[in-house]
Design a protein around this motif. Structure first.
Motif, mmCIF file in Angstrom:
data_model
loop_
_atom_site.group_PDB
_atom_site.id
_atom_site.type_symbol
_atom_site.label_atom_id
_atom_site.label_comp_id
_atom_site.label_asym_id
_atom_site.label_seq_id
_atom_site.Cartn_x
_atom_site.Cartn_y
_atom_site.Cartn_z
ATOM 1 N N PRO A 23 -2.929 -25.075 5.995
ATOM 2 C CA PRO A 23 -2.513 -25.988 7.071
ATOM 3 C C PRO A 23 -2.908 -25.545 8.486
ATOM 4 N N LEU A 24 -3.226 -24.274 8.677
ATOM 5 C CA LEU A 24 -3.555 -23.788 10.016
ATOM 6 C C LEU A 24 -5.027 -23.452 10.219
ATOM 7 N N THR A 25 -5.807 -23.374 9.132
ATOM 8 C CA THR A 25 -7.163 -22.841 9.219
ATOM 9 C C THR A 25 -8.199 -23.851 8.745
ATOM 10 N N GLY A 26 -9.204 -24.081 9.601
ATOM 11 C CA GLY A 26 -10.279 -24.996 9.264
ATOM 12 C C GLY A 26 -11.520 -24.266 8.784
ATOM 13 N N ALA A 27 -12.429 -25.035 8.188
ATOM 14 C CA ALA A 27 -13.704 -24.487 7.708
ATOM 15 C C ALA A 27 -14.772 -25.565 7.795
#
Length: 137
Positions: A23-27
């Motif tokens: 929920p906090l980390t994008g890629a």
């Protein structure tokens, strides 16, 4: 080196996928026919903006992106490319502007630079040393 010169250390890539690791980390997965590059460790909020920009939803960009847009308009310059590299284990980016005069803004957060590149539909270049051979060839 001039802004429009080709840099043999970088390759232009396209965004293949944008997603969330948690929920906090994008890629982001960048891919072309011969190479790929996975960049993660940035906010899911920025990943959401990039995803929206790719879908053509640009009506409500974050304030900081609107600030860049206003600065460009006021100074008659355009953001023309973004170069992503690694520095001290962190992905960073240089932003290249041209117009009344050429300018390079160095060492900015790669995720925001990529979001701006997506917003303006301009090239993203990645240092070749970060790219991996793609098995699709």
């Amino acid at each position: 080196m001039k802004i429009d010169d080709v840099d043999a250390d970088y390759e232009t890539v396209k965004i293949d996928q944008v997603g969330m690791i948690d929920p906090l980390t994008g890629a982001i997965l960048f891919k072309d026919e011969t190479v790929e590059f996975l960049m993660s460790g940035f906010s899911s909020e920025v990943a959401g903006f990039i995803s929206s920009f790719l879908k053509g939803r640009q009506e409500d960009p974050p304030t900081i992106y609107r600030l860049v847009e206003q600065i460009c308009e006021e100074n008659e310059i355009l953001l023309v490319k973004v170069k992503v590299y690694e520095s001290g284990g962190i992905f960073r980016a240089n932003l290249y502007f041209t117009g009344k005069k050429d300018m390079v803004f160095r060492n900015f957060r790669a995720s925001d630079a990529i979001a701006l590149a997506t917003y303006y539909n301009i090239p993203v270049l990645v240092r070749k040393s970060l790219l991996k051979k793609n098995s699709r060839k």
